[in-house]
Design a protein around this motif. Structure first.
Motif, mmCIF file in Angstrom:
data_model
loop_
_atom_site.group_PDB
_atom_site.id
_atom_site.type_symbol
_atom_site.label_atom_id
_atom_site.label_comp_id
_atom_site.label_asym_id
_atom_site.label_seq_id
_atom_site.Cartn_x
_atom_site.Cartn_y
_atom_site.Cartn_z
ATOM 1 N N VAL A 602 -36.368 -42.429 5.768
ATOM 2 C CA VAL A 602 -36.057 -43.807 5.401
ATOM 3 C C VAL A 602 -36.030 -43.990 3.883
ATOM 4 O O VAL A 602 -35.262 -44.795 3.357
ATOM 5 C CB VAL A 602 -37.095 -44.770 6.017
ATOM 6 N N SER A 603 -36.854 -43.238 3.170
ATOM 7 C CA SER A 603 -37.066 -43.524 1.751
ATOM 8 C C SER A 603 -36.258 -42.661 0.794
ATOM 9 O O SER A 603 -35.751 -43.154 -0.207
ATOM 10 C CB SER A 603 -38.564 -43.381 1.416
ATOM 11 N N ALA A 604 -36.138 -41.365 1.056
ATOM 12 C CA ALA A 604 -35.628 -40.438 0.040
ATOM 13 C C ALA A 604 -34.105 -40.348 0.025
ATOM 14 O O ALA A 604 -33.441 -40.465 1.053
ATOM 15 C CB ALA A 604 -36.220 -39.050 0.265
ATOM 16 N N LEU A 605 -33.565 -40.110 -1.147
ATOM 17 C CA LEU A 605 -32.132 -39.905 -1.346
ATOM 18 C C LEU A 605 -31.771 -38.465 -0.980
ATOM 19 O O LEU A 605 -32.385 -37.524 -1.485
ATOM 20 C CB LEU A 605 -31.776 -40.155 -2.816
ATOM 21 N N PRO A 606 -30.772 -38.262 -0.120
ATOM 22 C CA PRO A 606 -30.434 -36.889 0.254
ATOM 23 C C PRO A 606 -29.490 -36.199 -0.721
ATOM 24 O O PRO A 606 -29.315 -34.986 -0.656
ATOM 25 C CB PRO A 606 -29.760 -37.069 1.623
ATOM 26 N N TRP A 607 -28.862 -36.975 -1.604
ATOM 27 C CA TRP A 607 -27.861 -36.415 -2.497
ATOM 28 C C TRP A 607 -28.416 -36.178 -3.900
ATOM 29 O O TRP A 607 -29.493 -36.657 -4.261
ATOM 30 C CB TRP A 607 -26.666 -37.360 -2.576
ATOM 31 N N ARG A 608 -27.648 -35.462 -4.680
ATOM 32 C CA ARG A 608 -27.989 -35.291 -6.089
ATOM 33 C C ARG A 608 -27.866 -36.638 -6.810
ATOM 34 O O ARG A 608 -27.129 -37.524 -6.380
ATOM 35 C CB ARG A 608 -27.063 -34.270 -6.746
ATOM 36 N N ILE A 609 -28.557 -36.756 -7.913
ATOM 37 C CA ILE A 609 -28.461 -37.981 -8.706
ATOM 38 C C ILE A 609 -27.030 -38.183 -9.191
ATOM 39 O O ILE A 609 -26.512 -39.304 -9.197
ATOM 40 C CB ILE A 609 -29.447 -37.929 -9.887
ATOM 41 N N VAL A 610 -26.366 -37.113 -9.589
ATOM 42 C CA VAL A 610 -24.993 -37.241 -10.069
ATOM 43 C C VAL A 610 -24.071 -37.746 -8.964
ATOM 44 O O VAL A 610 -23.106 -38.472 -9.234
ATOM 45 C CB VAL A 610 -24.485 -35.899 -10.650
ATOM 46 N N ASP A 611 -24.354 -37.397 -7.713
ATOM 47 C CA ASP A 611 -23.558 -37.895 -6.595
ATOM 48 C C ASP A 611 -23.768 -39.399 -6.417
ATOM 49 O O ASP A 611 -22.808 -40.153 -6.211
ATOM 50 C CB ASP A 611 -23.925 -37.160 -5.306
ATOM 51 N N TYR A 612 -25.029 -39.823 -6.477
ATOM 52 C CA TYR A 612 -25.320 -41.251 -6.306
ATOM 53 C C TYR A 612 -24.749 -42.045 -7.474
ATOM 54 O O TYR A 612 -24.250 -43.160 -7.301
ATOM 55 C CB TYR A 612 -26.829 -41.467 -6.184
ATOM 56 N N TRP A 613 -24.807 -41.490 -8.663
ATOM 57 C CA TRP A 613 -24.199 -42.139 -9.839
ATOM 58 C C TRP A 613 -22.720 -42.377 -9.581
ATOM 59 O O TRP A 613 -22.191 -43.463 -9.870
ATOM 60 C CB TRP A 613 -24.411 -41.255 -11.071
ATOM 61 N N ALA A 614 -22.020 -41.388 -9.037
ATOM 62 C CA ALA A 614 -20.594 -41.532 -8.751
ATOM 63 C C ALA A 614 -20.354 -42.553 -7.632
ATOM 64 O O ALA A 614 -19.418 -43.354 -7.688
ATOM 65 C CB ALA A 614 -19.994 -40.183 -8.369
ATOM 66 N N MET A 615 -21.210 -42.539 -6.604
ATOM 67 C CA MET A 615 -21.055 -43.479 -5.490
ATOM 68 C C MET A 615 -21.182 -44.929 -5.945
ATOM 69 O O MET A 615 -20.535 -45.828 -5.393
ATOM 70 C CB MET A 615 -22.127 -43.210 -4.424
ATOM 71 N N THR A 616 -22.056 -45.166 -6.915
ATOM 72 C CA THR A 616 -22.325 -46.532 -7.368
ATOM 73 C C THR A 616 -21.571 -46.888 -8.636
ATOM 74 O O THR A 616 -21.819 -47.937 -9.232
ATOM 75 C CB THR A 616 -23.839 -46.717 -7.614
ATOM 76 N N ARG A 617 -20.643 -46.024 -9.037
ATOM 77 C CA ARG A 617 -19.971 -46.204 -10.331
ATOM 78 C C ARG A 617 -19.205 -47.503 -10.396
ATOM 79 O O ARG A 617 -19.160 -48.178 -11.416
ATOM 80 C CB ARG A 617 -19.019 -45.022 -10.570
ATOM 81 N N GLU A 618 -18.569 -47.861 -9.290
ATOM 82 C CA GLU A 618 -17.763 -49.076 -9.280
ATOM 83 C C GLU A 618 -17.722 -49.627 -7.864
ATOM 84 O O GLU A 618 -17.335 -48.918 -6.928
ATOM 85 C CB GLU A 618 -16.341 -48.773 -9.764
ATOM 86 N N PRO A 619 -18.117 -50.875 -7.663
ATOM 87 C CA PRO A 619 -18.080 -51.432 -6.310
ATOM 88 C C PRO A 619 -16.643 -51.584 -5.811
ATOM 89 O O PRO A 619 -15.724 -51.873 -6.587
ATOM 90 C CB PRO A 619 -18.758 -52.801 -6.470
#
Length: 631
Positions: A602-619
């Protein structure tokens, strides 16, 4: 990067360079001079071991001297007016410099994220058109402070409701002995707000002071209402507004709500029989009494997680007896600078040498963030899944085991008790801040039993161990799975959010937004804690950027409400859960606070930080059902 107004003190610079992190200095030299020889042998540093700073870079004494002398010349020339030859590297150029600085290949996808963090290609600051949008931010900790700063920059009116008397969140509330970060200080900082940290790993008082300073520099206190605890937030579809009620009965309304309550804000106290019977002080670590003197006392600590690991070394020299009840052991990593101060020479370089602070932070980010991520992936062909998840993870196990055995040499009883039987990183990895040394003390006992009962005079374990105590400390963690707990949050349908999710099974698209709850945005939401390492502040900056950009877009397009599409959330959750099935935190050999009782992480991110950065780059507005503003 402009030259200083006053002449550079060459003598002081030369002396300070003796304290330089040489891999960082190599990158600085190339930026200042443009000379590619600094990117080639013999000036290419070796790879860091673990999270080691690798200050000397593996260089010979002759190369070290050459680097320092060249840096003194280059920095002096810059101070005299010569512009940097490579002032803002991006793309392949930046990736190449990074690869040299960290001593190993850096994938090209890191260049854009790093360029933004270093300020070489900063993200544009979007400002909203004139508007009457009103936002309520719940919480004034790390994420709430950040949200208030970025909302103000975007020109969006807001108020922050904070239950405590000051900013800081968990860093205000947790003042137990030894409290501090286990992320390097220069990384546990907002990208836009560096600090002259006194130690490599900031202790609680300095971290709290940092957050207060940031809030004051940005004038946040005039927009924060302290002592204001939110008890409910209800969305009304007819006017597309949230009604927020406080513990005193006050009612506020807003067009959007940003939750910045975090996951470490509500202590978890398990239902141990006898909790109310103990005659002395008994409390959770988050409620450590300010006036408690443990000198000469008998202390019992329940739990061996992060808080206990910090408390035990801090109080062991002063107490008469310290008994630690351990349900399961933790993996512990060495760190040579955990308590070390940042020397004046090193601080001079951080303050006065162009690009040095940026490269020092970038190297810390590489060493402590995504670098370990491949070691946490399950290898189905691996022959020893009971002890590790792949060959790299097994190598980590050997390193950590050797370290544990060396620290507990001559105490086979402690080795047996303290050595985990599950894969390293299966639980939150902890840094050795004197833990093993404390366990060796004659006045410290490690009891490998869960607690069965709190008695009037102490603690009894499930296997019969009994401990007489003057003080009982509950190092039992937080309600990490109960996102937004205990606030009563009701969406469009009128259902409470914990009814939608289930009591401990929160889910949200990007960990930020969820169907049936228009214009409700989460920070530190489900599935966004960094289990593999790194600074949560990096994640918070990704989330707040996404939220504020979405609000600005709504205003630009006359949108009154956005609601995540169910199919979008479902697809994100599917990918999230599938990724975790391939990761260490679903390994059956241990429990951890990342997953719930049903086994779902429930809590932890499964992806790399760079992946999450890209996912949230632009809504992407296509991810939402939108409702136009009424004219």
């Amino acid at each position: 990067m402009t030259a200083p107004e006053r002449p550079l003190d060459r003598t002081r610079l030369t002396a300070a360079l003796e304290h330089a992190n040489l891999p960082s200095l190599v990158a600085v030299l190339h930026q200042l001079t443009g000379d590619r020889r600094w990117l080639a042998d013999p000036y290419r540093p070796t790879r860091s071991r673990g999270m080691d700073d690798n200050d000397l870079g593996g260089f010979s004494p002759e190369v070290r001297a050459a680097l320092r002398a060249a840096a003194a010349d280059a920095v002096t020339a810059w101070a005299d007016g010569r512009p940097p030859a490579v002032p803002a590297p991006t793309g392949e150029v930046l990736a190449e410099i990074m690869s040299v600085a960290v001593g190993e290949p850096v994938p090209p996808e890191y260049a854009a994220m790093t360029a933004e963090d270093m300020g070489f290609a900063p993200a544009p600051v979007r400002t909203a058109p004139p508007n009457d949008l009103r936002v309520i931010v719940i919480g004034a900790g790390v994420s709430g402070i950040l949200a208030a700063i970025k909302l103000a920059e975007a020109g969006i009116a807001h108020v922050v409701l904070e239950k405590n008397a000051d900013v800081g969140g968990t860093w205000l509330e947790n003042s137990y002995p030894g409290a501090g970060v286990d992320t390097p200080s220069h990384l546990y900082s907002y990208s836009f707000a560096p600090r002259a940290w006194s130690t490599h790993f900031g202790k609680r008082d300095e971290v709290w002071a940092y957050l207060r300073d940031v809030a004051d520099r940005h004038g946040l206190r005039e927009r924060i209402r302290f002592g204001t605890e939110v008890v409910s937030a209800v969305y009304a579809s007819d006017d597309r507004r949230w009604t927020v009620r406080t513990a005193t009965g006050e009612i506020l309304t807003a067009d959007a709500v940003i939750s910045a309550t975090g996951q470490l804000n509500r202590p978890k106290v398990p239902p141990i029989p006898g909790l109310g019977r103990f005659r002395g002080p008994i409390f959770h670590t988050a409620h450590w009494p300010a006036d408690l003197d443990v000198t000469g006392k008998r202390i019992a600590i329940v739990g061996t997680g992060a808080s206990a690991m910090q408390i035990v070394p801090a109080i062991a020299p002063d107490v008469a007896r310290l008994t630690v009840f351990q349900r399961s052991p933790q993996w512990v990593a060495p760190n040579d600078v955990y308590f070390s101060p940042i020397e004046q020479g090193a601080q001079y370089l951080l303050d006065h040498v162009p690009y040095y602070r940026l490269w020092y932070r970038t190297r810390l980010a590489w060493n402590t963030n995504d670098r370990v991520h491949p070691a946490l992936q399950k290898d189905d062909a691996w022959e020893h899944p009971e002890r590790s998840v792949n060959a790299m993870n097994d190598a980590h196990r050997r390193v950590f085991t050797r370290y544990l055995e060396a620290e507990l040499d001559g105490r086979p009883d402690l080795v047996t008790k303290a050595l985990p039987d599950y894969p390293p990183f299966g639980k939150r990895m902890l840094l050795d801040n004197g833990w093993f040394a404390a366990l060796r003390r004659e006045n410290v006992d490690l009891v490998t039993e869960a607690v069965a009962e709190i008695t009037e005079t102490g603690v009894r374990g499930v296997d019969g161990a009994e401990c007489e105590a003057d003080v009982v400390v509950l190092a039992t963690g937080f309600e990490t799975h109960k996102i937004l707990f205990p606030i009563d949050v009701r969406g469009r349908s009128g259902r409470r959010i914990d009814e939608v999710w289930g009591p401990e099974d929160a889910r949200a698209h990007l960990g930020i937004t969820t169907p049936d709850f228009p214009n409700l945005f989460l920070t530190c939401g489900p599935g966004t804690v960094l289990g593999h390492g790194g600074s949560y502040i990096t994640t918070a900056e990704c989330q707040v950027r996404y939220i504020v950009d979405l609000l600005v877009t709504m205003l630009e397009r006359d949108i009154a409400a956005v609601e995540c599409r169910p199919e979008v959330e479902a697809e994100y959750v599917r990918r999230h859960d599938e990724a975790h099935e391939r990761m260490i935190w679903t390994h059956p050999g241990m429990d951890n606070w990342y997953r719930n009782d049903a086994g779902r992480v429930v809590s932890a991110l499964p992806w790399r930080i760079v992946d999450y950065w890209a996912m949230t780059r632009e809504p992407d507005l296509a991810d939402f059902r939108t409702e136009p503003a009424r004219r």
